[in-house]
Design a protein around this motif. Structure first.
Motif, PDB file in Angstrom:
ATOM      1  N   LEU A  75       0.825  -1.209   0.000  1.00 61.48           N
ATOM      2  CA  LEU A  75       0.000   0.000   0.000  1.00 61.48           C
ATOM      3  C   LEU A  75       0.862   1.263   0.000  1.00 61.48           C
ATOM      4  O   LEU A  75       0.571   2.237  -0.673  1.00 61.48           O
ATOM      5  N   ARG A  76       1.925   1.190   0.770  1.00 61.25           N
ATOM      6  CA  ARG A  76       2.838   2.337   0.826  1.00 61.25           C
ATOM      7  C   ARG A  76       3.407   2.587  -0.574  1.00 61.25           C
ATOM      8  O   ARG A  76       3.531   3.727  -1.042  1.00 61.25           O
ATOM      9  N   MET A  77       3.691   1.474  -1.282  1.00 57.78           N
ATOM     10  CA  MET A  77       4.259   1.590  -2.621  1.00 57.78           C
ATOM     11  C   MET A  77       3.233   2.219  -3.579  1.00 57.78           C
ATOM     12  O   MET A  77       3.552   3.134  -4.330  1.00 57.78           O
ATOM     13  N   ILE A  78       1.987   1.729  -3.508  1.00 57.15           N
ATOM     14  CA  ILE A  78       0.929   2.282  -4.389  1.00 57.15           C
ATOM     15  C   ILE A  78       0.803   3.781  -4.131  1.00 57.15           C
ATOM     16  O   ILE A  78       0.739   4.596  -5.057  1.00 57.15           O
ATOM     17  N   ARG A  79       0.794   4.124  -2.847  1.00 59.40           N
ATOM     18  CA  ARG A  79       0.608   5.533  -2.503  1.00 59.40           C
ATOM     19  C   ARG A  79       1.764   6.391  -3.059  1.00 59.40           C
ATOM     20  O   ARG A  79       1.532   7.460  -3.636  1.00 59.40           O
ATOM     21  N   SER A  80       2.997   5.892  -2.949  1.00 54.87           N
ATOM     22  CA  SER A  80       4.086   6.741  -3.457  1.00 54.87           C
ATOM     23  C   SER A  80       4.080   6.813  -4.979  1.00 54.87           C
ATOM     24  O   SER A  80       4.390   7.860  -5.554  1.00 54.87           O
ATOM     25  N   VAL A 133      -6.579   4.692  -1.004  1.00 58.80           N
ATOM     26  CA  VAL A 133      -5.384   4.093  -0.406  1.00 58.80           C
ATOM     27  C   VAL A 133      -5.164   4.646   1.003  1.00 58.80           C
ATOM     28  O   VAL A 133      -4.862   3.904   1.940  1.00 58.80           O
ATOM     29  N   LYS A 134      -5.378   5.960   1.150  1.00 55.56           N
ATOM     30  CA  LYS A 134      -5.184   6.590   2.459  1.00 55.56           C
ATOM     31  C   LYS A 134      -6.118   5.953   3.494  1.00 55.56           C
ATOM     32  O   LYS A 134      -5.736   5.628   4.602  1.00 55.56           O
TER      33      LYS A 134
END
Ligand code: ADP
Length: 401
Positions: free
Chosen positions: A197-202, A230-231
């Protein structure tokens, strides 16, 4: 002497007996009471609850003898179980070829009289008997026979109850283990979801930063929806991890000054919500895990601010009083939007919300976390609310956690 015949269903009978987990168990008052009544009613110095194992007869309860078991071949009850639906009565062993030279007839306790009612389980297997013995020859009268049969039924009920309790305990253990496994799985899965998820967000951020000029209005809108999603998911995962962390943690207790804790939580919220007024009075110091209790107040005060009415500034009052049972009852009252009546209980469940995410963002986990913390300490949580007038959340906290 005649050795007792081994029943035709011996293998199944022994297997069924094992399921009661009773052989070699310690004496129990419930069984001893029944043997005592049997001895009294039949006016016999010896009364026994016997269970016939492969090579011995075990006494679950005994009055008038000291030994715990005897060899099966000398056992009167091994004869009795071969006629499962009858009371076996031997009025005088000196007249009965089966027992005349039995070591317990020739020697102590010099059995002359025997009466035994087989203990038959619902599947029809005879395990042993409730029996009475005497060194004098005699015969039970009809009333004594009836009473002995009824008592044998009670022994069988006790055995059945014991089996059911064991089964229940086993299934409870299985359910607990399954629930723990599920929790651990959810915890691990949530944890593993954080990184992708962190990757998608970045990457969504990069996309917006570097390529937003290539997107039309609709494309930008979709991009912002995706980021919001995502948040939100990150928030939910963080809350879920918190929720399951509580299951795995042991309860720790220290003295927590609630007045100080509420001041700290208020200061935190007032940085962003300067118009919020948070009052408190009479707050005690209690035994609790400070970290967990802070989470309760953060959630309840945070909600009281979040679910505010647009037209007035939030006024929140935190109070505590001791109830008659010696527990503390805390209340957090607000002047917010209130909660519809049909949601008052539901909102404490996982992911349950009474207001829309658009107007009031949230994950629906905060109150479930509060409930878990409070119930773990032995307290309760509930809410009273009036739409458009405000809500008051109450929770109890035992004095001695
Ligand atoms: P969240 O606030 O993230 O949705 P909670 O579990 O903290 O999750 O709350 C569950 C629901 O209870 C909220 O969605 C809201 O509808 C309702 N609620 C909680 N506190 C209040 C409050 N003080 N006033 C009005 N509604 C509330």
């Amino acid at each position: 002497m005649e050795k007792p015949k081994i029943p035709d269903n011996e293998k199944q009978r022994l297997a069924a007996l094992k399921t009661y987990d009773i052989l070699d168990s310690l004496p129990e008052k419930d069984y001893d009471d029944l043997t005592l009544i049997a001895a009294e009613i039949c006016d016999a110095p010896i009364a026994l609850i016997t269970l016939i194992d492969e090579n011995r007869q075990f006494f679950k309860s005994r009055i008038g003898v000291d030994i715990e078991d005897t060899p099966r071949e000398y056992s009167f009850c091994s004869h009795a179980i071969n006629l499962p639906d009858q009371l076996m009565q031997v009025e005088d062993t000196s007249m009965d070829q089966r027992f005349v030279d039995n070591p317990y007839v020739i020697g102590e306790p010099k059995i002359t009289f025997y009466a035994g009612v087989p203990l038959v389980n619902p599947e029809g297997y005879a395990f042993g008997t409730l029996c009475v013995l005497d060194s004098k020859a005699k015969r039970l009268n009809e009333r004594q026979e009836r009473a002995l049969k009824s008592l044998a039924n009670q022994v069988m009920h006790l055995l059945e109850l014991r089996k059911k309790n064991k089964e229940l305990e086993l299934s409870r253990k299985k359910v607990d283990a399954y629930a723990r496994e599920t929790e651990e799985f959810v915890y691990a899965a949530s944890h593993d979801l954080k990184e992708p998820l962190r990757m998608i967000r970045s990457f969504l951020k990069l996309l917006k930063k570097k390529h937003s000029q290539q997107l039309n209005e609709e494309g930008s809108k979709y991009l912002s929806y995706a980021s919001d999603g995502v948040k939100r998911m990150q928030m939910m995962i963080a809350d879920m991890l918190e929720y399951y962390r509580l299951n795995m943690n042991e309860l720790t207790a220290e003295k927590v000054d609630i007045s100080k804790l509420v001041d700290e939580v208020s200061a935190f919220y007032k940085r962003e919500h300067q118009d919020a007024e948070i009052k408190h009075s009479g707050l005690p110091a209690i035994n609790a895990s400070g970290k967990d209790l802070r989470m309760v107040f953060e959630n309840l005060i945070g909600n009281a601010i979040k679910y505010r009415k647009a037209e007035n500034h939030p006024v929140i009052t935190v109070r505590a009083e001791a109830n008659t049972g010696g527990d503390w009852v805390f209340s957090i009252a607000d002047n917010g939007v209130g909660i519809p009546e049909d949601h008052l209980e539901r909102i404490f469940g996982l992911f349950q919300r009474a207001h829309s995410g658009k107007q009031y963002p949230g994950t629906g986990i905060g109150l479930a976390i509060c409930k878990k913390i409070i119930e773990k300490a032995g307290g309760k949580i509930w809410v009273e609310s009036k739409l458009d007038a405000g809500s008051t959340f109450f929770f109890t906290w035992p004095e001695n956690v």
